[in-house]
Design a protein around this motif. Structure first.
Motif, PDB file in Angstrom:
ATOM      1  N   VAL A 132       0.848  -1.194  -0.025  1.00  0.00           N
ATOM      2  CA  VAL A 132      -0.009  -0.097  -0.031  1.00  0.00           C
ATOM      3  C   VAL A 132       0.931   1.134   0.089  1.00  0.00           C
ATOM      4  O   VAL A 132       1.526   1.462   1.022  1.00  0.00           O
ATOM      5  N   ALA A 133       0.844   2.092  -1.033  1.00  0.00           N
ATOM      6  CA  ALA A 133       1.897   3.020  -1.285  1.00  0.00           C
ATOM      7  C   ALA A 133       1.092   4.298  -1.721  1.00  0.00           C
ATOM      8  O   ALA A 133      -0.066   4.498  -2.066  1.00  0.00           O
ATOM      9  N   SER A 134       1.796   5.588  -1.472  1.00  0.00           N
ATOM     10  CA  SER A 134       1.227   6.847  -1.888  1.00  0.00           C
ATOM     11  C   SER A 134       2.563   7.611  -2.498  1.00  0.00           C
ATOM     12  O   SER A 134       3.859   7.527  -2.185  1.00  0.00           O
ATOM     13  N   GLY A 135       2.347   8.572  -3.229  1.00  0.00           N
ATOM     14  CA  GLY A 135       3.458   9.304  -3.809  1.00  0.00           C
ATOM     15  C   GLY A 135       3.821  10.520  -2.977  1.00  0.00           C
ATOM     16  O   GLY A 135       5.081  10.882  -2.837  1.00  0.00           O
ATOM     17  N   LYS A 136       2.927  10.764  -1.789  1.00  0.00           N
ATOM     18  CA  LYS A 136       3.425  11.818  -0.889  1.00  0.00           C
ATOM     19  C   LYS A 136       2.505  11.548   0.527  1.00  0.00           C
ATOM     20  O   LYS A 136       1.820  10.606   0.605  1.00  0.00           O
ATOM     21  N   ILE A 264      -2.263   2.065  -4.907  1.00  0.00           N
ATOM     22  CA  ILE A 264      -1.909   3.458  -4.486  1.00  0.00           C
ATOM     23  C   ILE A 264      -3.051   4.211  -3.879  1.00  0.00           C
ATOM     24  O   ILE A 264      -4.082   3.983  -4.190  1.00  0.00           O
ATOM     25  N   VAL A 265      -2.519   4.829  -2.958  1.00  0.00           N
ATOM     26  CA  VAL A 265      -3.535   5.810  -2.244  1.00  0.00           C
ATOM     27  C   VAL A 265      -3.287   7.153  -2.454  1.00  0.00           C
ATOM     28  O   VAL A 265      -2.391   7.823  -2.363  1.00  0.00           O
ATOM     29  N   SER A 266      -4.312   8.096  -2.858  1.00  0.00           N
ATOM     30  CA  SER A 266      -4.206   9.649  -3.016  1.00  0.00           C
ATOM     31  C   SER A 266      -5.388  10.341  -2.553  1.00  0.00           C
ATOM     32  O   SER A 266      -6.611   9.672  -2.474  1.00  0.00           O
ATOM     33  N   THR A 267      -5.323  11.407  -2.268  1.00  0.00           N
ATOM     34  CA  THR A 267      -6.490  12.482  -2.141  1.00  0.00           C
ATOM     35  C   THR A 267      -6.828  13.040  -3.414  1.00  0.00           C
ATOM     36  O   THR A 267      -6.133  12.998  -4.457  1.00  0.00           O
ATOM     37  N   PRO A 268      -7.836  13.617  -3.743  1.00  0.00           N
ATOM     38  CA  PRO A 268      -8.456  14.072  -5.162  1.00  0.00           C
ATOM     39  C   PRO A 268      -7.724  15.036  -5.682  1.00  0.00           C
ATOM     40  O   PRO A 268      -7.747  15.218  -6.785  1.00  0.00           O
ATOM     41  N   GLN A 269      -7.066  16.017  -4.739  1.00  0.00           N
ATOM     42  CA  GLN A 269      -6.491  17.076  -5.347  1.00  0.00           C
ATOM     43  C   GLN A 269      -5.401  16.954  -6.393  1.00  0.00           C
ATOM     44  O   GLN A 269      -4.559  15.983  -6.025  1.00  0.00           O
ATOM     45  N   ASP A 270      -5.025  17.895  -7.158  1.00  0.00           N
ATOM     46  CA  ASP A 270      -4.146  17.880  -8.200  1.00  0.00           C
ATOM     47  C   ASP A 270      -2.769  17.506  -7.749  1.00  0.00           C
ATOM     48  O   ASP A 270      -1.947  16.873  -8.249  1.00  0.00           O
ATOM     49  N   ILE A 271      -2.309  18.359  -6.818  1.00  0.00           N
ATOM     50  CA  ILE A 271      -1.077  17.997  -6.214  1.00  0.00           C
ATOM     51  C   ILE A 271      -0.778  16.767  -5.708  1.00  0.00           C
ATOM     52  O   ILE A 271       0.312  16.184  -5.934  1.00  0.00           O
ATOM     53  N   ALA A 272      -1.501  16.105  -5.098  1.00  0.00           N
ATOM     54  CA  ALA A 272      -1.485  14.885  -4.445  1.00  0.00           C
ATOM     55  C   ALA A 272      -1.373  13.749  -5.603  1.00  0.00           C
ATOM     56  O   ALA A 272      -0.630  12.688  -5.694  1.00  0.00           O
ATOM     57  N   LEU A 273      -2.394  14.042  -6.524  1.00  0.00           N
ATOM     58  CA  LEU A 273      -2.429  13.072  -7.542  1.00  0.00           C
ATOM     59  C   LEU A 273      -0.939  13.073  -8.640  1.00  0.00           C
ATOM     60  O   LEU A 273      -0.633  12.111  -9.143  1.00  0.00           O
ATOM     61  N   LEU A 274      -0.312  14.337  -8.851  1.00  0.00           N
ATOM     62  CA  LEU A 274       0.809  14.242  -9.204  1.00  0.00           C
ATOM     63  C   LEU A 274       1.946  13.327  -8.779  1.00  0.00           C
ATOM     64  O   LEU A 274       2.683  12.709  -9.482  1.00  0.00           O
TER      65      LEU A 274
END
Length: 386
Positions: A132-136, A264-274
């Motif tokens: 379970v990973a995330s970019g930030k 991959i876990v992310s929140t919806p905003q553009d910065i997190a999705l990058l």
């Protein structure tokens, strides 16, 4: 009674002799990263790259020498093959040829080339390992990992949970687990148990407020030991909560473990999705299947009036999944109950299994389990250079 001192620890380690060189580990410069917190001692034993596995008895001897000191309640020694040692020169690192990729050439070791790896032996008794990973950071990845593991367990599968965040372990608190794992045979640790799930974390081995000031090779060695020197038993799935980003821990898992897939876990905003895109593309570059993307904190419903607000925007992860050609696994709300149960060590899937929030985790778990069932036996990732 006063606590143990660095001088006392080094004196004890001077009694531990490396038989290959006939000198003690301190004089050979093998001891580094010494940390003392109360009665808990931790340090790194650096050895030659080619001697890594063979030096395990030496690591054990160092651990025992320090544990015997008055005032020491525990000693954690991590073996890392980071250096060539004082007695021999490190061999030169070979340079891989430049590889063409979509009309551009990338030198070895840059972002354009996937690092080479050796074989990835399976972990005995574990059928599948998922990351379970995330970019930030700050997107709720650990909360998601804990509740996903519990939801998978409710499908009847045998689940384990590994906290791979060496620098900021949070799984012990989220799972409500305290204490230290024990080792009946002196070789393998028994994982801690929480909500019926065997769990391992660096947070069990060091005090909660102790910083882990370790370099990359030390982190990689610690991860290897928590994976392979733990008596996990028979598991259908080991859920690994990775730290955020695309650093050493992520590459260690991708290169040395036969990962069945990554979530991959992310929140919806553009910065997190990058940043989520970077994480997804890293797994693809090392040929690890991406099981899908989860949109966490997808929306907020006021507990008083029921009004819905898209605080961090909404639908960005679903759109990104479609653009990148991977599955969208589901939405999870920004909800006070999820936060409160996580802080209290009573994850919402376990403590409020009939809540709407728990049902959202169950829906995601069913999709992940179905994907793993279709895969069959997982194969080790094949590193490719494009």
């Amino acid at each position: 009674m006063s606590g143990v001192t660095e001088a006392q620890i080094l004196d004890a380690l001077r009694q531990v002799v490396d038989s290959d060189h006939g000198r003690n580990v301190v004089d050979l410069g093998m001891v580094s990263g010494l940390v003392i917190k109360g009665g808990n001692v931790g340090f790194v034993l650096e050895v030659s790259p080619q001697d890594g596995a063979r030096k395990e008895p030496l690591r054990k001897a160092c651990e025992q020498a320090v544990t015997r000191l008055p005032g020491v309640s525990s000693a954690t020694v991590v073996l890392t093959a980071e250096r060539a040692g004082k007695a021999e020169a490190a061999p030169p690192r070979p340079q891989a040829p430049r590889q063409a990729s979509h009309g551009r050439a990338h030198p070895a070791g840059t972002a354009g080339a996937a690092p080479s790896v050796g074989p990835r032996p399976a972990i005995p008794g574990i059928k599948s390992v998922i990351a379970v990973a995330s970019g930030k950071g700050g997107v709720g990845k650990s909360t998601t990992a804990v509740n996903l593991a519990l939801a998978l367990a409710r499908t009847g599968r045998r689940i384990g949970l590994l906290d791979a965040d060496i620098y900021g372990p949070s799984i012990p608190r989220m799972m409500g687990i305290t204490g230290k794992p024990h080792s009946p045979d002196g070789k393998h640790l028994h994982p801690m148990q929480g909500w019926g799930i065997p769990t391992m974390s660096m947070g069990f081995l060091v005090p909660e407020d102790t910083p882990m000031i370790w370099r990359g090779p030390m982190v990689m060695s610690a991860l290897e030991q928590m994976l392979r020197d733990v008596s996990w038993g028979e598991l259908d799935i080991l859920v690994v909560d990775l730290p955020p980003g695309t650093g050493d821990a992520q590459l260690t898992m991708a290169q040395r473990v036969p990962l069945a897939g990554a979530v991959i876990v992310s929140t919806p905003q553009d910065i997190a999705l990058l940043d989520a895109r970077k994480g997804l593309n890293m797994f693809r570059r090392v040929d690890v299947p991406v099981l899908g993307i989860i949109e966490n904190m997808s929306y907020f419903c006021c507990p008083n009036c029921g009004h819905r607000s898209d605080i961090f925007s909404h639908g960005g992860a679903r759109k990104t999944a479609a653009e990148l050609g991977c599955d969208f696994l589901g939405e999870l709300p920004l909800n006070m109950a999820i936060r409160e149960t996580s802080d209290a060590g009573t994850p919402i899937v376990a403590s409020q299994p009939d809540s709407e929030e728990a049902k959202a985790y169950h829906g995601i778990a069913e999709k992940v389990a179905a994907k793993l069932d279709r895969q069959g036996a997982p194969q080790g990732p094949r590193i490719v250079i494009q």
